[in-house]
Write a protein that holds these residues in place. Structure first.
Motif, PDB file in Angstrom:
ATOM      1  N   LYS A   4       0.833  -1.209   0.000  1.00  0.00           N
ATOM      2  CA  LYS A   4       0.000   0.000   0.000  1.00  0.00           C
ATOM      3  C   LYS A   4       0.864   1.254   0.000  1.00  0.00           C
ATOM      4  O   LYS A   4       0.558   2.236  -0.677  1.00  0.00           O
ATOM      5  N   GLU A   5       1.952   1.224   0.759  1.00  0.00           N
ATOM      6  CA  GLU A   5       2.853   2.374   0.824  1.00  0.00           C
ATOM      7  C   GLU A   5       3.541   2.599  -0.521  1.00  0.00           C
ATOM      8  O   GLU A   5       3.716   3.747  -0.951  1.00  0.00           O
ATOM      9  N   LYS A  10       3.970   6.042  -5.304  1.00  0.00           N
ATOM     10  CA  LYS A  10       4.011   6.172  -6.760  1.00  0.00           C
ATOM     11  C   LYS A  10       2.726   6.779  -7.325  1.00  0.00           C
ATOM     12  O   LYS A  10       2.541   6.831  -8.535  1.00  0.00           O
ATOM     13  N   ALA A  11       1.855   7.261  -6.438  1.00  0.00           N
ATOM     14  CA  ALA A  11       0.584   7.912  -6.814  1.00  0.00           C
ATOM     15  C   ALA A  11      -0.294   7.002  -7.669  1.00  0.00           C
ATOM     16  O   ALA A  11      -0.895   7.430  -8.647  1.00  0.00           O
ATOM     17  N   LEU A  57       1.664  -5.114 -14.526  1.00  0.00           N
ATOM     18  CA  LEU A  57       3.124  -5.256 -14.591  1.00  0.00           C
ATOM     19  C   LEU A  57       3.750  -4.161 -15.451  1.00  0.00           C
ATOM     20  O   LEU A  57       4.807  -3.622 -15.098  1.00  0.00           O
ATOM     21  N   GLU A  58       3.102  -3.813 -16.545  1.00  0.00           N
ATOM     22  CA  GLU A  58       3.614  -2.728 -17.391  1.00  0.00           C
ATOM     23  C   GLU A  58       3.555  -1.395 -16.641  1.00  0.00           C
ATOM     24  O   GLU A  58       4.477  -0.582 -16.729  1.00  0.00           O
ATOM     25  N   LEU A  59       2.480  -1.176 -15.897  1.00  0.00           N
ATOM     26  CA  LEU A  59       2.347   0.042 -15.096  1.00  0.00           C
ATOM     27  C   LEU A  59       3.433   0.088 -14.023  1.00  0.00           C
ATOM     28  O   LEU A  59       4.058   1.129 -13.810  1.00  0.00           O
ATOM     29  N   PHE A  60       3.664  -1.035 -13.364  1.00  0.00           N
ATOM     30  CA  PHE A  60       4.699  -1.098 -12.328  1.00  0.00           C
ATOM     31  C   PHE A  60       6.082  -0.818 -12.921  1.00  0.00           C
ATOM     32  O   PHE A  60       6.909  -0.152 -12.297  1.00  0.00           O
ATOM     33  N   GLU A  61       6.330  -1.303 -14.134  1.00  0.00           N
ATOM     34  CA  GLU A  61       7.619  -1.023 -14.767  1.00  0.00           C
ATOM     35  C   GLU A  61       7.731   0.470 -15.094  1.00  0.00           C
ATOM     36  O   GLU A  61       8.759   1.088 -14.845  1.00  0.00           O
ATOM     37  N   GLU A  62       6.661   1.025 -15.633  1.00  0.00           N
ATOM     38  CA  GLU A  62       6.635   2.451 -15.969  1.00  0.00           C
ATOM     39  C   GLU A  62       6.884   3.317 -14.732  1.00  0.00           C
ATOM     40  O   GLU A  62       7.577   4.335 -14.808  1.00  0.00           O
TER      41      GLU A  62
END
Length: 137
Positions: A4-5, A10-11, A57-62
């Motif tokens: 959650k943090e 990362k907004a 996963l793509e969002l997390f990489e971005e």
């Protein structure tokens, strides 16, 4: 740091799926493909769409939460981004140094996936001539 943090920092919107994917990646010793994450969900009788996993996963990489690794079979694998060490290139002529990120991550993942070995250390020596010295020659 708790999922959650990480998402707050990362907004990103906090969703159950994002939290669970972060938990799966955090608790894994190896990098994981989207298909493997999907299988973990299925094994635990949790319903999720594979396309949701890919998008997450793509969002997390971005957002630089994960690292995307291309394995030798063309499959992408993901792991939580951590501290990575860097290497230095030194010009043989003028001794100018340039710092680069370690290029061994992909090789390390391929070794682990194909042999089961977890690398504990590596030595990488690269030698060369910088572009300025190359022009002078």
């Amino acid at each position: 740091m708790e999922p959650k943090e990480i998402l707050k920092e990362k907004a990103l919107k906090i969703t159950k799926g994002r939290i669970e994917i972060l938990n799966i990646l955090t608790n894994s010793e190896n990098s994981l493909s989207a298909e493997k994450i999907y299988q973990i969900y299925r094994d635990n009788n949790i319903n999720i769409n594979l396309s949701t996993i890919y998008r997450t996963l793509e969002l997390f990489e971005e957002k630089e939460i994960t690292e995307k690794i291309t394995l030798n079979d063309g499959v992408f694998s993901y792991k939580i981004k951590g501290e990575t060490h860097r290497h230095h290139l030194e010009c043989d002529i003028c001794h100018k140094e340039v710092e680069i990120p370690c290029p061994m991550l992909q090789i390390q993942e391929m070794v682990q996936n194909s042999t089961g070995f977890t690398l504990t250390d590596h030595d990488l020596v690269m030698k060369g001539v910088c572009k300025d010295c190359k022009k002078k020659q």
